[in-house]
Scaffold this motif. Structure first.
Motif, mmCIF file in Angstrom:
data_model
loop_
_atom_site.group_PDB
_atom_site.id
_atom_site.type_symbol
_atom_site.label_atom_id
_atom_site.label_comp_id
_atom_site.label_asym_id
_atom_site.label_seq_id
_atom_site.Cartn_x
_atom_site.Cartn_y
_atom_site.Cartn_z
ATOM 1 N N GLY A 55 -2.603 -1.622 -1.864
ATOM 2 C CA GLY A 55 -1.701 -1.957 -0.771
ATOM 3 C C GLY A 55 -0.312 -2.307 -1.261
ATOM 4 O O GLY A 55 -0.088 -2.574 -2.435
ATOM 5 N N LYS A 56 0.620 -2.318 -0.338
ATOM 6 C CA LYS A 56 2.001 -2.644 -0.694
ATOM 7 C C LYS A 56 2.196 -4.157 -0.635
ATOM 8 O O LYS A 56 1.582 -4.838 0.184
ATOM 9 N N PRO A 57 3.044 -4.700 -1.478
ATOM 10 C CA PRO A 57 3.326 -6.131 -1.380
ATOM 11 C C PRO A 57 4.057 -6.428 -0.078
ATOM 12 O O PRO A 57 4.878 -5.634 0.387
ATOM 13 N N ARG A 58 3.743 -7.547 0.509
ATOM 14 C CA ARG A 58 4.354 -7.928 1.779
ATOM 15 C C ARG A 58 5.680 -8.619 1.507
ATOM 16 O O ARG A 58 5.736 -9.603 0.788
ATOM 17 N N MET A 59 6.734 -8.091 2.050
ATOM 18 C CA MET A 59 8.054 -8.680 1.873
ATOM 19 C C MET A 59 8.391 -9.524 3.101
ATOM 20 O O MET A 59 8.241 -9.077 4.240
#
Length: 78
Positions: A55-59
């Motif tokens: 998954g993508k890191p949450r910004m």
């Protein structure tokens, strides 16, 4: 087994210091056993690995400072 071994001065000094009533032969054999055991265990240790995270890191949105603090410190930040 009888053998001749040349020790560095610092190693010999540490062995003499560790003797404390034991013979130089006993201390040397003990130190060699412990060292060899440590070397063998390191040779069989598996390399350390980390788990992959999908998954993508949450910004966070940094435009709204109140929202940023609430998300990083919890809703009870005030």
């Amino acid at each position: 087994m009888r053998t001749t071994l040349t020790l560095d001065d610092d190693v010999a000094a540490k062995l003499r210091k560790a003797a404390k009533g034991r013979t130089f032969k006993e201390v040397t054999n003990r130190a060699l056993r412990l060292g060899l055991q440590a070397m063998e265990s390191k040779a069989t240790d598996k390399p350390y690995a980390t788990q992959a995270v999908s998954g993508k890191p949450r910004m966070m949105n940094l435009d709204n400072i109140a929202e940023f603090i609430a998300e990083s410190e919890g809703e009870d930040w005030r």
